[in-house]
Design a protein around this motif. Structure first.
Motif, PDB file in Angstrom:
ATOM      1  N   UNK A 336      40.567  36.347  31.131  1.00 13.44           N
ATOM      2  CA  UNK A 336      40.067  37.376  30.221  1.00 13.44           C
ATOM      3  C   UNK A 336      40.543  37.083  28.801  1.00 13.44           C
ATOM      4  N   UNK A 337      39.671  37.336  27.837  1.00 11.79           N
ATOM      5  CA  UNK A 337      40.017  37.168  26.434  1.00 11.79           C
ATOM      6  C   UNK A 337      40.074  38.531  25.754  1.00 11.79           C
ATOM      7  N   UNK A 338      41.160  38.779  25.018  1.00  7.50           N
ATOM      8  CA  UNK A 338      41.261  40.009  24.226  1.00  7.50           C
ATOM      9  C   UNK A 338      40.344  39.962  23.018  1.00  7.50           C
ATOM     10  N   UNK A 421      44.591  37.140  28.496  1.00  7.68           N
ATOM     11  CA  UNK A 421      45.482  38.260  28.817  1.00  7.68           C
ATOM     12  C   UNK A 421      46.470  37.911  29.914  1.00  7.68           C
ATOM     13  N   UNK A 422      46.228  36.822  30.636  1.00  6.27           N
ATOM     14  CA  UNK A 422      47.055  36.462  31.783  1.00  6.27           C
ATOM     15  C   UNK A 422      46.516  36.975  33.096  1.00  6.27           C
ATOM     16  N   UNK A 423      45.528  37.852  33.042  1.00  2.00           N
ATOM     17  CA  UNK A 423      44.936  38.394  34.266  1.00  2.00           C
ATOM     18  C   UNK A 423      43.972  37.409  34.907  1.00  2.00           C
ATOM     19  N   UNK A 424      43.659  37.646  36.172  1.00  4.50           N
ATOM     20  CA  UNK A 424      42.729  36.802  36.924  1.00  4.50           C
ATOM     21  C   UNK A 424      41.602  37.662  37.472  1.00  4.50           C
ATOM     22  N   UNK A 425      40.437  37.053  37.651  1.00 11.60           N
ATOM     23  CA  UNK A 425      39.275  37.728  38.234  1.00 11.60           C
ATOM     24  C   UNK A 425      39.030  37.101  39.600  1.00 11.60           C
ATOM     25  N   UNK A 426      39.155  37.898  40.644  1.00 13.58           N
ATOM     26  CA  UNK A 426      39.124  37.412  42.022  1.00 13.58           C
ATOM     27  C   UNK A 426      37.890  36.555  42.312  1.00 13.58           C
ATOM     28  N   UNK A 427      36.724  36.969  41.837  1.00 17.92           N
ATOM     29  CA  UNK A 427      35.502  36.247  42.175  1.00 17.92           C
ATOM     30  C   UNK A 427      35.400  34.882  41.503  1.00 17.92           C
ATOM     31  N   UNK A 428      36.198  34.639  40.476  1.00 17.29           N
ATOM     32  CA  UNK A 428      36.199  33.345  39.803  1.00 17.29           C
ATOM     33  C   UNK A 428      37.528  32.612  40.023  1.00 17.29           C
ATOM     34  N   UNK A 440      45.672  39.175  39.401  1.00 16.22           N
ATOM     35  CA  UNK A 440      44.354  39.805  39.432  1.00 16.22           C
ATOM     36  C   UNK A 440      44.455  41.319  39.521  1.00 16.22           C
ATOM     37  N   UNK A 441      45.586  41.812  39.973  1.00 15.78           N
ATOM     38  CA  UNK A 441      45.728  43.255  40.202  1.00 15.78           C
ATOM     39  C   UNK A 441      46.822  43.909  39.376  1.00 15.78           C
TER      40      UNK A 441
END
Length: 471
Positions: A336-338, A421-428, A440-441
């Motif tokens: 994710x990009x801020x 942001x350091x977060x992850x998206x499960x589907x990717x 991711x969570x």
């Protein structure tokens, strides 16, 4: 915690009993149709050879298949559309429980809801709901299964207008590891905590055999499509998208920038075929007559080919399918990009120029809108504030290119990491370990998911996924 062992040979009598107890077909190595039955979208995992594939005709088949798997000590892989990037849709020596044949749907036009069986793909669900001028957020590739996309969050053309696919999920039927059918819903006598977990928590809690979605009026015609540009305009395009987002882009407008290679399509000039190019895919789901004005900033950039205009929503949903068909080797690295800062744009432009194979792509998705207004604790999908998703889509044909194409995605992400942001998206998400699953969570949602996992799957029977360890 225990996990089931992988087994490659099965007792003939047990298999005969399984076949006789099901309505759907069963395939084992050597059977006619076995190779077709084990085929998955991502060719990186084309060599996986499950001991048995069960193509379920209904919920009873799912229950029986789970019982058989547990009694025989088989690792379970669940398949809907079969698009898992890390290959979770199959299992070497295990059992594939394929819900793909389960494609029933019932639309309640008055309540604007649909109940859809877990094997439907997005183009099939769109076909049913568009008959009533209704839709829910689906994926960018229409052959993706509704189950996998929704359970992982689900971004698409309607995400800014209607929220993520999981935000539209209002109920589900789930076959649990002990063979029970549990109803996850919002009612006081239903499993509301399980429904929360299904909204982004992936396939950790059981096999989802049907899903209820809240629909909204969309289509049958929207304004959108694609505009194609030479690669030299990538920076200008991203700066324009940034300007639109910073100015408060209307929720009804979603833009995807796809830095790719121009396909040999008849609507593109021959001199573009096979060369780097940029596709800007737009969807305006508001009043059609307002669409032309909404995409005017994209047109003002002077595309080489302009296919923006009135388009059936179903056609827009299928627009990218030819670029992402079955049979290629695939890997994703995303975040994710801020903001689309100048530095991030620099790295994206450089990454596109360095692609090692023509089908390797960079996707920049616009987020925000309705998806951002859902409270972070309303679902297991917490990353609501980031306005962009960036995805390095490594895609190639030959195993000889594995090292170069895998490394490209990782290297480009590494150059962009300081902007994420350091977060992850499960589907990717590929097979990147527990730290990325937790990312991711976030810690709070992960611990809540782990407690729910312990209730419904304490032995981690369903671990062919972005796995949440039972508390």
């Amino acid at each position: 915690m225990t996990t089931l062992p992988t087994q490659s040979t099965l007792d003939t009598g047990a298999l005969t009993e399984l076949r006789e107890s099901l309505r759907g077909p069963v395939f084992t190595p050597g059977d006619a149709g076995y190779d077709d039955a084990r085929e998955v979208w991502n060719a990186m995992f084309a060599d996986q050879r499950p001991a048995v594939v069960v193509q379920c005709a209904g919920v009873a088949d799912v229950i029986r298949a789970v019982s058989f798997a547990r009694s025989e000590g088989l690792e379970i892989a669940v398949r809907g559309g079969g698009h898992s990037i890390p290959g979770f849709s199959s299992s070497d020596g295990g059992i594939v429980i394929d819900v793909g044949p389960m494609k029933g749907a019932r639309v309640d036009a008055q309540r604007r809801t649909v109940t859809a069986q877990g094997g439907m793909q997005w183009h099939e669900l769109d076909h049913e709901t568009q008959a009533f001028g209704l839709a829910t957020t689906g994926g960018y590739v229409s052959t993706t299964g509704i189950g996998g996309l929704t359970l992982g969050g689900g971004i698409g053309h309607l995400a800014r207008n209607l929220g993520l696919a999981c935000d539209r999920l209002i109920g589900a039927d789930v076959v649990t590891a002990d063979g029970r059918v549990v109803r996850a819903g919002l009612g006081s006598d239903e499993e509301s905590e399980l429904l929360w977990a299904l909204k982004g928590g992936g396939g950790n809690f059981g096999i989802v055999t049907s899903m209820d979605f809240q629909l909204a009026p969309v289509g049958p015609v929207v304004y959108g499509g694609a505009a194609f540009f030479p690669p030299t305009q990538l920076r200008e395009i991203l700066e324009t998208v940034r300007g639109l987002m910073d100015a408060g882009m209307p929720d009804e407008l979603t833009i995807l920038v796809n830095a790719t290679t121009a396909p040999p399509a008849p609507f593109l000039p021959e001199e573009m075929h096979g060369h780097p190019g940029i596709a800007v895919v737009a969807c305006w789901s508001g009043p059609v007559e307002e669409g032309e004005a909404m995409v005017a900033p994209i047109r003002a950039l002077g595309p080489a080919v302009d296919l923006l205009g009135e388009i059936p929503y179903e056609a827009l949903q299928q627009l990218l399918d030819p670029l992402l068909d079955k049979g290629h080797r695939n890997y994703m690295k995303a975040g994710y990009l801020d903001a689309l800062s100048d530095g991030a744009i620099d790295r994206i432009v450089e990454g596109h120029a360095d692609r090692p194979a023509p089908a390797c792509e960079l996707h920049i998705h616009t987020m925000g809108g309705a998806a951002a207004r859902v409270p972070a604790d309303a679902s297991a999908f917490p990353h609501r504030s980031a306005p962009y998703v960036i995805n390095m889509m490594s895609r190639w044909e030959s195993a000889d290119q594995d090292d170069a194409c895998l490394q490209w995605g990782r290297d480009v992400y590494a150059t962009l990491e300081e902007h994420t942001t350091g977060g992850a998206y499960i589907n990717y998400l590929g097979s990147e370990g527990q730290d990325r699953v937790r990312a991711a969570y976030g810690d709070e949602s992960y611990e809540r998911l782990a407690a729910i996992k312990a209730k419904y799957d304490p032995d981690n029977v369903f671990h062919r996924n972005q796995n949440i360890t039972p508390a």
